[in-house]
Every structure is written in structure tokens, then in C-alpha cells.
Design an enzyme around this catalytic site. Sequence first.
Site, short mmCIF file in Angstrom:
data_model
loop_
_atom_site.label_atom_id
_atom_site.label_comp_id
_atom_site.label_asym_id
_atom_site.label_seq_id
_atom_site.Cartn_x
_atom_site.Cartn_y
_atom_site.Cartn_z
N CYS A 33 1.01 -1.07 0.17
CA CYS A 33 -0.30 -0.23 -0.23
C CYS A 33 0.89 1.04 -0.13
O CYS A 33 1.55 1.56 1.06
CB CYS A 33 -0.76 -0.11 1.25
SG CYS A 33 -1.67 1.49 1.53
N CYS A 36 0.17 4.07 2.68
CA CYS A 36 0.55 3.48 3.97
C CYS A 36 1.96 3.93 4.31
O CYS A 36 2.20 4.55 5.32
CB CYS A 36 0.36 2.08 4.02
SG CYS A 36 -1.27 1.41 3.81
#
Length: 111
Positions: A33, A36
Amino acid sequence: MNKGVITITDAEFETEVLKAEQPVLVYFWASWCGPCQLMSPVINAAATTYSDRLKIVKMETDPNPLTVKQYQVEGLPALRLVKGDQLLESVEGVIGKDKLLGFLDKHLNTN
């Protein structure tokens, strides 16, 4: 590395989060991700700022499907502020440091 953020798994969730004496910010993330990666420094900053009254844990979503399902995590990164078995606040997607600290202040200063 910030020692204020604890990495946990499904198996540790009850002990580390539900039985914690302080509110707990659960940070759901995944290695694949991109957003993230942007959130990690913000989470670390919050851990430093609130270390006296907040516990912060991070949980990788892929190996921990039980908690992900229980807290209805649909987008990453995701944050859940939990006190005991009560969900206080839920945020999905990247948020800036100011917004994160603002929503933590809202809950932590009412104690």
C-alpha cells in the site's frame, strides 16, 4: 524506528487492544500500500506526542483477516480508535498530521 508503535497480530489483539487500560489507536496497513508509506511518519509522530495517554499498534491486514473483518476495514491505510471494546473513531485513507492529532485530541482530552 519508533518504539512507541507496537506491531501486533490477530492473536494479540485482545490482550494488546481490548484489555489495554488506555485508548488504543489501531493502524491497519499493508506492505503493498503506497499511501500507507505516507502515513507511517504521521503515526510515529502521534506515538511520540501521545505516549503518556495513548497506545498505538499497527497491524498488517493480509496476515490478520479476523480483526480486519471485525473492524470492517475496507480501504488502506485505516485507523480505528478503540477504548475497551468500544470503537470511538474510524478513519480510512491518508490523513495529515494535523487532522490525526485533531481527532485524537477530541477523544483524549475528554478524560
